[in-house]
Design a protein around this motif. Structure first.
Motif, PDB file in Angstrom:
ATOM      1  N   LEU A 199       0.838  -1.187   0.000  1.00  0.00           N
ATOM      2  CA  LEU A 199       0.000   0.000   0.000  1.00  0.00           C
ATOM      3  C   LEU A 199       0.877   1.243   0.000  1.00  0.00           C
ATOM      4  CD1 LEU A 199      -2.681  -1.079   2.639  1.00  0.00           C
ATOM      5  CD2 LEU A 199      -2.751  -1.350   0.151  1.00  0.00           C
ATOM      6  N   PRO A 200       0.366   2.343  -0.539  1.00  0.00           N
ATOM      7  CA  PRO A 200       1.174   3.571  -0.561  1.00  0.00           C
ATOM      8  C   PRO A 200       1.581   3.991   0.851  1.00  0.00           C
ATOM      9  CG  PRO A 200      -0.776   3.792  -1.939  1.00  0.00           C
ATOM     10  CD  PRO A 200      -0.947   2.520  -1.181  1.00  0.00           C
ATOM     11  N   LYS A 201       2.833   4.393   0.979  1.00  0.00           N
ATOM     12  CA  LYS A 201       3.321   4.845   2.283  1.00  0.00           C
ATOM     13  C   LYS A 201       3.071   6.331   2.509  1.00  0.00           C
ATOM     14  CE  LYS A 201       6.924   1.333   2.786  1.00  0.00           C
ATOM     15  NZ  LYS A 201       8.383   1.074   2.982  1.00  0.00           N
ATOM     16  N   ASP A 202       3.040   7.075   1.426  1.00  0.00           N
ATOM     17  CA  ASP A 202       2.935   8.525   1.571  1.00  0.00           C
ATOM     18  C   ASP A 202       1.658   9.100   0.959  1.00  0.00           C
ATOM     19  OD1 ASP A 202       5.471   8.646   2.780  1.00  0.00           O
ATOM     20  OD2 ASP A 202       6.413   8.517   0.805  1.00  0.00           O
ATOM     21  N   GLY A 203       0.848   8.255   0.347  1.00  0.00           N
ATOM     22  CA  GLY A 203      -0.355   8.758  -0.295  1.00  0.00           C
ATOM     23  C   GLY A 203      -1.561   7.908   0.039  1.00  0.00           C
ATOM     24  N   ALA A 204      -2.685   8.233  -0.588  1.00  0.00           N
ATOM     25  CA  ALA A 204      -3.933   7.537  -0.324  1.00  0.00           C
ATOM     26  C   ALA A 204      -3.962   6.187  -1.040  1.00  0.00           C
ATOM     27  CB  ALA A 204      -5.117   8.386  -0.778  1.00  0.00           C
ATOM     28  N   PRO A 205      -4.505   5.169  -0.402  1.00  0.00           N
ATOM     29  CA  PRO A 205      -4.710   3.901  -1.091  1.00  0.00           C
ATOM     30  C   PRO A 205      -5.931   3.998  -1.998  1.00  0.00           C
ATOM     31  CG  PRO A 205      -5.677   3.772   1.081  1.00  0.00           C
ATOM     32  CD  PRO A 205      -5.032   5.135   0.984  1.00  0.00           C
TER      33      PRO A 205
END
Length: 513
Positions: free
Chosen positions: A501-507
């Motif tokens: 899953l994205p670490k810095d953004g929206a899933p």
């Protein structure tokens, strides 16, 4: 003189410690119980002879491939840490058969032992008629304390005709049980993996605990049920009971026959009276129990159950049950608190059209005063349904009187080819936020951040077999669900297929990035 005696006894003790482990052989065709059993040429013939042998740490009991034994294998003795006792086969050919023939409650019976590993046997227990509490394998500890390191692996368990009625005692492919009036007993290190369970009635792999009530709480630890295949079993598939931290993963339950009477309830995989259970990477399909019949369930007297990365399809009762009996209160039961259901796929669930409860089969059934349930990033895809089949996506009700409390739905994909409805009853503080709804959703919930658009799957409508075959429900690059999810802390870190899953953004909304 006394010093010499002391040295002599120390010498004897050292010899006992260094005594080599023994191998014992059984051959149903060429064995002889008058022999010592210590080689293939001097093999025993019967299970009865092996049942009389007190096994020691490191010993092995080897059954000749292709052998057929009638009766019950009930070995004696315990291994120790680093030196378990092992049962396995030797020679070429099919797995050796132990046919209980319904004479005893179980074909393989491990009673008050620990440090045992049992592998590569064919086990059945088919009697002339059904009998309650009949099992293929039964592991029981009572007034024992803690039983460590019991392994069942590579067993083919089949044709066990127990009772179809739970209140009578049912019947099981595998049953483990811990109890004790004088000494509380539990398992620490129970591994059930790589087995097949076929045509076992009523249930597949079941636990029971005499210490399930919270004032007498003494849970089993390190219970792992992994990579088992359950077929043609009409009742409950896998049910850990009285455990803390049970792990149930990579199991398949399918092709459940319509055998249970109308009074019976059963479901696929579910913990009961357990804390911190993790149910993941499993596939359940074709459940046909007259009541319940969901693929997955978080049941009562349980806390912090996690149901993630599972695939549910074609189950007549729907995808998910979350429940607690409101009539059983503290201190006996803590209810159902803190269930998390995330990154699962449900396709074509909710099809009950026969029996006493025909027409009741919501995708989600949330019942009783369950608290703090979080359901996020799942896909529920409802195919076109035949006439007479219920079309509820959600049913909330009041088992035992009270209603569900604090239920949260977020980032889910709710897609129907037909039409669907929602029934919230008098549930308290049910919140929907940032879910995608596509199709005819009647009475859709208030959802301030709802997405109401085609999710743009690559190839929707299919009912694929196998967890890895869900790619048809991947999102196209221009999907309105792509990258549109809420950021949820401690979300597991991966999607349904294992992608990070994205670490810095929206899933994305739904279970697939």
């Amino acid at each position: 003189m006394h010093r010499r005696l002391a040295l002599f006894f120390l010498f004897l003790a050292a010899l006992a410690v260094r005594a080599p482990a023994a191998e014992y052989f059984i051959d149903s065709a060429r064995g002889d119980d008058g022999r010592d059993g210590l080689s293939a040429e001097a093999a025993w013939k019967s299970l009865d002879r092996s049942n009389k042998q007190p096994f020691q740490p490191g010993d092995r009991l080897l059954l000749k491939a292709g052998s057929k034994f009638a009766g019950q294998l009930k070995p004696q003795g315990s291994g120790k840490n680093g030196s378990p006792i092992r049962i396995d086969r030797y020679g070429d050919g099919s797995k050796p058969q132990i046919a209980g023939e319904g004479v005893m409650p179980a074909a393989l019976y491990l009673y008050n032992v620990e440090y045992w590993e049992v592998r590569n046997l064919d086990i059945s227990n088919q009697g002339p008629g059904r009998k309650a509490k009949r099992s293929g394998v039964y592991i029981l500890i009572e007034d024992f304390g803690t039983a460590h390191h019991i392994v069942l692996s590579g067993l083919d368990i089949h044709d066990v005709n127990g009772s179809l009625v739970k209140s009578e005692g049912g019947g099981n492919g595998i049953l483990w049980e811990n109890r004790g009036r004088e000494t509380k007993s539990r398992f620490d290190g129970l591994l059930i993996e790589n087995n097949t369970v076929r045509r076992c009635e009523r249930n597949g792999i079941m636990g029971w605990s005499g210490h399930w009530q919270r004032p007498n709480w003494h849970p089993s630890l390190n219970v792992v049920i992994r990579n088992n295949l359950i077929e043609q079993v009409p009742g409950d598939g896998i049910v850990p009971i009285g455990c803390d931290g049970a792990l149930v993963e990579y199991n398949v339950m399918r092709d459940c026959p319509r055998l249970l009477p109308d009074t019976e309830a059963a479901a696929g995989i579910w913990p009961w009276s357990c804390d911190n259970s993790v149910i993941q990477f499993n596939e359940v399909s074709d459940h046909k129990s007259p009541w319940d019949a969901q693929g997955f369930d978080s049941d009562w007297n349980s806390r912090n159950t996690v149901i993630q990365y599972n695939y549910s399809h074609d189950n007549e009762g729907g995808f998910l049950l979350v429940c607690t009996n409101g009539e059983v209160k503290e201190p006996t039961s803590v209810g159902n608190i803190g269930t998390i259901v995330r990154y699962n796929v449900s396709i074509n669930d909710g099809l009950r059209a026969t029996g006493k409860h025909a027409g009741f089969s919501p995708a989600f059934h949330i019942s009783g005063p369950v608290k703090d349930t979080k359901i996020y990033n799942n896909l529920v895809y409802s195919n076109q349904k035949p006439a007479g089949v219920e079309r509820k996506l959600l049913k909330m009700d009041n088992w035992g009187g009270p209603w569900p409390i604090d239920t949260w739905f977020a980032n889910n994909l709710f897609v129907t080819e037909d039409w669907t409805v929602y029934d919230y009853g008098k549930a308290v503080n049910t919140i929907f936020v940032n879910n995608l709804y596509w199709g005819d959703h009647r009475g859709a919930p208030e959802d301030a951040k709802a997405v109401r658009a085609d999710p743009l799957f690559h190839m929707p409508g299919l009912i694929p077999a196998g967890i890895q075959a869900i790619l048809g429900y991947s999102l196209k690059a221009n999907s309105p669900a792509a990258g549109a999810g809420l950021i949820i802390p401690d979300n597991g870190g991966r999607d349904f297929l294992g992608r990070p899953l994205p670490k810095d953004g929206a899933p994305s909304i739904g279970p697939l990035e």
